[in-house]
Structures are given as structure tokens and as C-alpha cells.
Design an enzyme around this catalytic site. Structure first.
Site: not given
Ligand code: 13P
Length: 272
Positions: A22-24, A114, A116, A184, A190, A230, A251-252
Site C-alpha cells: 500500500n503506497w498510500k 483502511h 487511515e 492491521e 507506521g 511495520s 506500507g512504508g
Molecule cells: P506500515 O507498513 O508503514 O506500518 O503501514 C502499514 C499499512 O498501513 C499498510 O496498509
């Protein structure tokens, strides 16, 4: 270990591991092309077998057409996902994106709920249920994201909230098509704080039990349940050792081709 196999009424169900990035809101369409190209080269150099471990990227909407063109032209095996979907298929909904349009762009998966979006856009369990319905209706596979906040962890324990969110998202559909769950924990997104592999396996197991109780053991046995929060190349193997965890939502670390391909090649890190 390679994939999760569950015996169910004398039937064997195999769940292909799913590694999702997930590149956000990162990378424009040019950066997206460069990243997908590098990811594909790195994985093909490592002889990655996509039939045994699916790799999906979730770029921002503005990148999807460019990535689709690249994937089509170069016959890449990386699969496309989208980060959100409108609950409507068309009409006066400024700024929203229809699942019908995503399907036309060869998008296969869509994230719904998600954390967020639940936090920043006030998406409720009902919104998530409606977006799940939109994904089913338009032929996309929803990845339904669930997880507890730190406060919910302290007051209700780890599994109560994610299990309730799964039940709500799957309620009231005439028929369930293919879907994926991503557990998650909000406190792990993050932050660099990860759930332990044991904690992740327990919650994923509870989610599977709840799906079995509500929708039957066949559907529960066929559903892939991912862990997210993470995840890095150096901790992925711990999660995927458990037969309850069928992949990861990253994510990251998905923004770096070497790191993300290291995650997709998690079997290399698993010592049996
Ligand atoms: P991180 O891997 O950066 O913690 O993000 C997880 C995430 O929200 C994937 O959707």
C-alpha cells in the site's frame, strides 16, 4: 512452509500467500513506473514464482493507468490494486472513484476500511460494509482492513474490535464473493512497533473462527487473512510461519523495490 493448507470436510483448501504494498499518497505516475519496473526486475532475477506467492501494488489513483500500461506492455506478473472505492457506481459524487472504472483498468483488489480512512474520513463499519458491497458488485476483490487502536487494545484486548469490524463488513450481503481480510493494529501502522508473530496469529485465528461461525467453515478456510503494521524484510518470516497468516499488507517498506521484493521472498528467511 509455502502456502496455508486447511483440511475442511475432507476437502483441502490452499491459500496462496498474498504480499500487498500500500503506497498510500506516495509517488507520482513516473515514480510509480520506475518502482514497478525495478520491483519486477528484482523479483524475476530471483526467479520469483507469482503462482506460489502473489505480489500486488496499491498505487495512488493517478498512477494506476500508467502502471496498467507498463504491466500490459511488458507482460509483468505484478497485480494491480486500488486504495479505495466509492460505494456508488456512477453519478454526482465529486472526487469519488467507481469500482466500474477500476475494473476497466485491470485492477483486481481494492482496500476498504483502511484505518487511515476510518480515522481521517470518518468511515464507519457501515461505510466499510457498503464499499465491500461495491467491490463485490463491480467484480473487485475487497481487502477489508480491520484493527484496534492502542486505547481499544488496553480496554478491550486485541481481538474484540477487529473481529467485530470483520463481522460488520461481511453482514447483509446477498452472496459473498472472494474477499481478503487485513489485520492491521492501528498502533503498529507506521510506528515501527510490531505485533509479535504469536499475537498476529492469535487475532487472525479469531477472525477466521468468527467468519466460520457467521458464514460457514468453507468460506473461512478459503479466506486469506493478512497481517499489516511495520512489516519489513527482516520480520516478515515470523508472521508467515503461522498457518493462520496468509500474507502481509505493507506500507512504508513497499516504497523500496529491494525491501519489498525481500518481503515477497519471505520463504528465503523461513528456517524450518
Ligand atoms: P506500515 O507498513 O508503514 O506500518 O503501514 C502499514 C499499512 O498501513 C499498510 O496498509
Amino acid at each position: 512452509m509455502n502456502d496455508s493448507t486447511t483440511m475442511n470436510n475432507a476437502e483441502t483448501v490452499t491459500r496462496i500467500p498474498l504480499i500487498a504494498g500500500n503506497w498510500k499518497m506516495n509517488h507520482d505516475h513516473l515514480q510509480a513506473i520506475a518502482l514497478v519496473q525495478k520491483l519486477s526486475w528484482t523479483l524475476s532475477d530471483a526467479n520469483h514464482d507469482y503462482e506460489k506467492c502473489e505480489v500486488v501494488v496499491f498505487p495512488p489513483f493517478t498512477d494506476i493507468r500508467s502502471v496498467q500500461t507498463l504491466v500490459g506492455a511488458d507482460k509483468l506478473s505484478v497485480t494491480l490494486g486500488a486504495q479505495d472505492i466509492s460505494k456508488f457506481d456512477s453519478g454526482a459524487y465529486t472526487g469519488e472513484v467507481s469500482g466500474v472504472f477500476l475494473k476497466k483498468l485491470d485492477v483486481k483488489y481494492v482496500l476498504v476500511g483502511h484505518s487511515e480512512r476510518r480515522t481521517n474520513h470518518h468511515e464507519t463499519d457501515q461505510t466499510v460494509q457498503e464499499k465491500t458491497a461495491a467491490a463485490f458488485r463491480t467484480g473487485l476483490i475487497p481487502i477489508i482492513c480491520v484493527g484496534e487502536t492502542l486505547e481499544e487494545l488496553e480496554t478491550q484486548g486485541q481481538s474484540a474490535v477487529p473481529v467485530a469490524q470483520v463481522i460488520a463488513a461481511l453482514a447483509g450481503h446477498q452472496k459473498l464473493s472472494d474477499f481478503v481480510i487485513a489485520y492491521e493494529p492501528v498502533w503498529a501502522i507506521g510506528t515501527g512497533k510490531v505485533a509479535t508473530p504469536e499475537e498476529a496469529a492469535i487475532v487472525c485465528g479469531k477472525i477466521r473462527e468468527a467468519i466460520a461461525a457467521e458464514h460457514g467453515p468453507e468460506i473461512a478456510a478459503a479466506t486469506r487473512i493478512l497481517y499489516g503494521g511495520s512489516v519489513k524484510a527482516n520480520n516478515v518470516a515470523g508472521f508467515l510461519k503461522s498457518p493462520e497468516v496468509d500474507g502481509v499488507l505493507v506500507g512504508g517498506a513497499s516504497l523500496d523495490a529491494d525491501e519489498f521484493s525481500g518481503i515477497a521472498r519471505f520463504q528465503k528467511h523461513i528456517v524450518l
